[in-house]
Design an enzyme around this catalytic site. Structure first.
Site, mmCIF file in Angstrom:
data_model
loop_
_atom_site.group_PDB
_atom_site.id
_atom_site.type_symbol
_atom_site.label_atom_id
_atom_site.label_comp_id
_atom_site.label_asym_id
_atom_site.label_seq_id
_atom_site.Cartn_x
_atom_site.Cartn_y
_atom_site.Cartn_z
ATOM 1 N N HIS A 74 0.821 -1.222 0.000
ATOM 2 C CA HIS A 74 0.000 0.000 0.000
ATOM 3 C C HIS A 74 0.848 1.263 0.000
ATOM 4 C CE1 HIS A 74 0.554 0.010 4.490
ATOM 5 N NE2 HIS A 74 0.494 1.313 4.300
ATOM 6 N N ASP A 118 -0.243 -7.444 1.556
ATOM 7 C CA ASP A 118 0.294 -6.087 1.653
ATOM 8 C C ASP A 118 1.821 -6.134 1.775
ATOM 9 O OD1 ASP A 118 0.434 -3.372 1.828
ATOM 10 O OD2 ASP A 118 -0.271 -3.247 3.912
ATOM 11 N N SER A 216 4.552 2.206 8.227
ATOM 12 C CA SER A 216 4.221 1.240 7.176
ATOM 13 C C SER A 216 5.449 0.829 6.384
ATOM 14 C CB SER A 216 3.209 1.844 6.191
ATOM 15 O OG SER A 216 1.895 1.680 6.635
#
Length: 262
Positions: A74, A118, A216
């Site tokens: 992402h 992801d 992330s």
């Protein structure tokens, strides 16, 4: 109602510590400053902002081979290769390091809605030169991580619960791996009923420790192997499990992708 979020920093032109009058914040949400050379495999993905042609941190990543970086899908799925660069060899937020351009990104069926798969691999245009205590690779996971194991995260994500302060230095925290059942039970009780699958790995410590936006793509490390890639949570450190892509589940795909494109 609290919401689930991916953990990239989104407001790119405003990444600095704009509250110049506050006391220095030295802790991530429950974490501590990393020491120089402690995480030589952790890199910063920097977006090139056209407004001032400067680079700003938006996600983390981890060096797995001399020309290959793992991150969260992402983080980069909506960017072209020339919109970001990889910076290695620094623990300073938006600090100077060795900068590398991306050549190509590889995905494995990433699903934005469910957050499954992801994980992404970035190939750099040039070989990253290893520097002792500055730039090094870390081995891929060779086993599933058992519940109860202590694993370490590192990242430049926001350092408070509401997600509006960034650290001066790379942060670290020790988290406890929990079972899939514990993680599934938590997220299945939410209104959104987020499905947790076997290719994901979850951690939890307390309501005061956890990942936040900007973390992330960064690594979760256990026994000197990268076992997780930071994906999402209920921001930030509010009593919900943190969720990672389980690297061991993707190790065959990672190795094949690297072999086929080297």
């Amino acid at each position: 109602m609290l919401y689930l979020t991916y953990l990239l920093v989104a407001t790119l032109p405003f990444f600095g510590n704009c509250d110049s009058g506050r006391e220095p914040e030295t802790r991530v949400v429950g974490g501590d400053d990393a020491k120089e050379g402690e995480f030589p495999y952790t890199v910063s993905l920097r977006y090139i902002y056209k407004g001032d042609n400067q680079m700003y941190h938006f996600c983390g990543g981890v060096i797995i081979y001399s020309q290959w970086v793992l991150t969260a899908a992402h983080c980069i799925s909506n960017y072209t290769i020339n919109q970001y660069k990889i910076v290695a060899g620094t623990i300073v937020y938006n600090g100077a390091g060795k900068t590398y351009e991306a050549e190509k990104a590889f995905f494995n069926g990433f699903e934005l809605k469910t957050r499954h798969n992801d994980i992404a691999i970035i190939k750099t245009k040039t070989i990253m030169q290893y520097v002792q205590k500055k730039i090094q690779r870390i081995p891929l996971a060779t086993q599933q991580v058992p519940p109860g194991a202590k694993a370490v995260i590192s990242g430049w994500g926001y350092i408070n619960h509401v997600g509006n302060r960034v650290p001066d230095t790379l942060q670290k925290a020790t988290l406890t791996v929990i079972s899939h059942k514990q993680c599934k039970d938590f997220y299945s009780k939410r209104a959104a009923k987020e499905p947790i699958v076997d290719t994901q790995l979850c951690t939890y410590v307390s309501g005061d420790v956890g990942i936040c936006q900007g973390d992330s793509g960064g690594p979760l490390v256990y026994e000197d192997e990268v076992v997780g890639i930071t994906s999402f949570n209920v921001p930030c450190a509010r009593g919900a499990p943190d969720v990672f892509a389980n690297v061991f589940s993707y190790s065959r795909w990672i190795k094949k992708t690297v072999a086929d494109n080297t």
